[in-house]
Design a protein around this motif. Structure first.
Motif, mmCIF file in Angstrom:
data_model
loop_
_atom_site.group_PDB
_atom_site.id
_atom_site.type_symbol
_atom_site.label_atom_id
_atom_site.label_comp_id
_atom_site.label_asym_id
_atom_site.label_seq_id
_atom_site.Cartn_x
_atom_site.Cartn_y
_atom_site.Cartn_z
ATOM 1 N N THR A 8 0.849 -1.182 0.000
ATOM 2 C CA THR A 8 0.000 0.000 0.000
ATOM 3 C C THR A 8 0.885 1.233 0.000
ATOM 4 O O THR A 8 1.952 1.250 0.611
ATOM 5 C CB THR A 8 -0.917 0.043 1.236
ATOM 6 O OG1 THR A 8 -0.117 -0.015 2.424
ATOM 7 C CG2 THR A 8 -1.906 -1.113 1.232
ATOM 8 N N THR A 11 -1.100 8.281 0.213
ATOM 9 C CA THR A 11 -0.944 9.524 -0.539
ATOM 10 C C THR A 11 -1.323 10.703 0.335
ATOM 11 O O THR A 11 -2.026 10.554 1.340
ATOM 12 C CB THR A 11 -1.834 9.550 -1.795
ATOM 13 O OG1 THR A 11 -3.205 9.561 -1.407
ATOM 14 C CG2 THR A 11 -1.562 8.360 -2.688
ATOM 15 N N ARG A 16 -4.696 10.749 -4.313
ATOM 16 C CA ARG A 16 -4.726 9.331 -4.686
ATOM 17 C C ARG A 16 -4.902 9.124 -6.190
ATOM 18 O O ARG A 16 -4.168 8.358 -6.810
ATOM 19 C CB ARG A 16 -5.840 8.604 -3.934
ATOM 20 C CG ARG A 16 -5.904 7.117 -4.265
ATOM 21 C CD ARG A 16 -7.090 6.444 -3.658
ATOM 22 N NE ARG A 16 -8.287 6.835 -4.396
ATOM 23 C CZ ARG A 16 -9.520 6.459 -4.065
ATOM 24 N NH1 ARG A 16 -9.708 5.720 -2.990
ATOM 25 N NH2 ARG A 16 -10.544 6.835 -4.775
ATOM 26 N N ASP A 17 -5.860 9.811 -6.795
ATOM 27 C CA ASP A 17 -6.142 9.585 -8.210
ATOM 28 C C ASP A 17 -4.975 9.996 -9.103
ATOM 29 O O ASP A 17 -4.751 9.385 -10.152
ATOM 30 C CB ASP A 17 -7.426 10.298 -8.622
ATOM 31 C CG ASP A 17 -8.661 9.692 -7.966
ATOM 32 O OD1 ASP A 17 -8.577 8.556 -7.435
ATOM 33 O OD2 ASP A 17 -9.721 10.355 -7.968
ATOM 34 N N VAL A 42 -7.771 0.696 -5.727
ATOM 35 C CA VAL A 42 -8.187 1.576 -4.636
ATOM 36 C C VAL A 42 -9.317 0.922 -3.870
ATOM 37 O O VAL A 42 -9.943 -0.031 -4.341
ATOM 38 C CB VAL A 42 -8.625 2.967 -5.161
ATOM 39 C CG1 VAL A 42 -7.473 3.665 -5.860
ATOM 40 C CG2 VAL A 42 -9.822 2.854 -6.081
ATOM 41 N N GLU A 46 -10.630 3.630 2.024
ATOM 42 C CA GLU A 46 -9.294 4.181 2.291
ATOM 43 C C GLU A 46 -8.960 5.188 1.185
ATOM 44 O O GLU A 46 -8.208 4.884 0.258
ATOM 45 C CB GLU A 46 -8.268 3.059 2.358
ATOM 46 C CG GLU A 46 -8.550 2.099 3.518
ATOM 47 C CD GLU A 46 -7.420 1.141 3.775
ATOM 48 O OE1 GLU A 46 -6.259 1.587 3.770
ATOM 49 O OE2 GLU A 46 -7.701 -0.040 3.981
ATOM 50 N N ASP A 48 -7.086 7.692 0.790
ATOM 51 C CA ASP A 48 -5.725 8.188 0.578
ATOM 52 C C ASP A 48 -4.721 7.046 0.507
ATOM 53 O O ASP A 48 -3.551 7.189 0.906
ATOM 54 C CB ASP A 48 -5.344 9.177 1.689
ATOM 55 C CG ASP A 48 -6.232 10.408 1.676
ATOM 56 O OD1 ASP A 48 -6.572 10.881 0.576
ATOM 57 O OD2 ASP A 48 -6.599 10.885 2.766
ATOM 58 N N THR A 49 -5.169 5.908 -0.023
ATOM 59 C CA THR A 49 -4.313 4.731 -0.138
ATOM 60 C C THR A 49 -4.448 4.124 -1.525
ATOM 61 O O THR A 49 -5.549 3.997 -2.046
ATOM 62 C CB THR A 49 -4.685 3.673 0.918
ATOM 63 O OG1 THR A 49 -4.579 4.262 2.220
ATOM 64 C CG2 THR A 49 -3.777 2.462 0.849
ATOM 65 N N VAL A 50 -3.308 3.732 -2.089
ATOM 66 C CA VAL A 50 -3.268 3.010 -3.360
ATOM 67 C C VAL A 50 -2.688 1.633 -3.070
ATOM 68 O O VAL A 50 -1.713 1.499 -2.327
ATOM 69 C CB VAL A 50 -2.402 3.761 -4.399
ATOM 70 C CG1 VAL A 50 -2.256 2.949 -5.674
ATOM 71 C CG2 VAL A 50 -3.002 5.135 -4.701
#
Length: 101
Positions: A8, A11, A16-17, A42, A46, A48-50
């Motif tokens: 993970t 961001t 994120r995007d 995604v 979450e 703000d997580t990739v």
């Protein structure tokens, strides 16, 4: 032996995007370096997580890829989007019920 890196990437809020767009740009280089799978995703829970899952021909191929100038440049471009929160795991594949060997 096949090597998997799953992790993970945290961001900065709202970025994120942008990171997803960067990580999903078409790359003909990665297969040449030994990457057979690179999936980015995604989770709405979450924001703000990739999530990234990579499959490489070996741990050495993965490590060597990080020294390639094009990969290093992509990492440098991504760095300002990252919060510094990382998670994940790595392992050498032992087998699968989906194939022989």
């Amino acid at each position: 032996m096949t090597f998997v890196n799953a992790g993970t990437l945290g961001t900065l809020p709202g970025r994120r995007d942008e990171l997803v767009a960067l990580l999903t740009r078409r790359s003909d280089l990665l297969p040449q370096l030994g990457c057979s799978l690179y999936e980015v995703g995604v989770d709405a829970d979450e924001p703000d997580t990739v999530f990234v899952v990579e499959i490489w021909t070996s741990a050495a191929a993965h490590a060597e890829s990080l020294r390639h100038p094009e990969v290093s440049a992509a990492i440098a471009t991504a760095r300002p989007l990252l919060s510094g929160v990382f998670g994940g795991f790595r392992f050498e594949v032992s087998g699968s019920p989906l194939r022989d060997g």
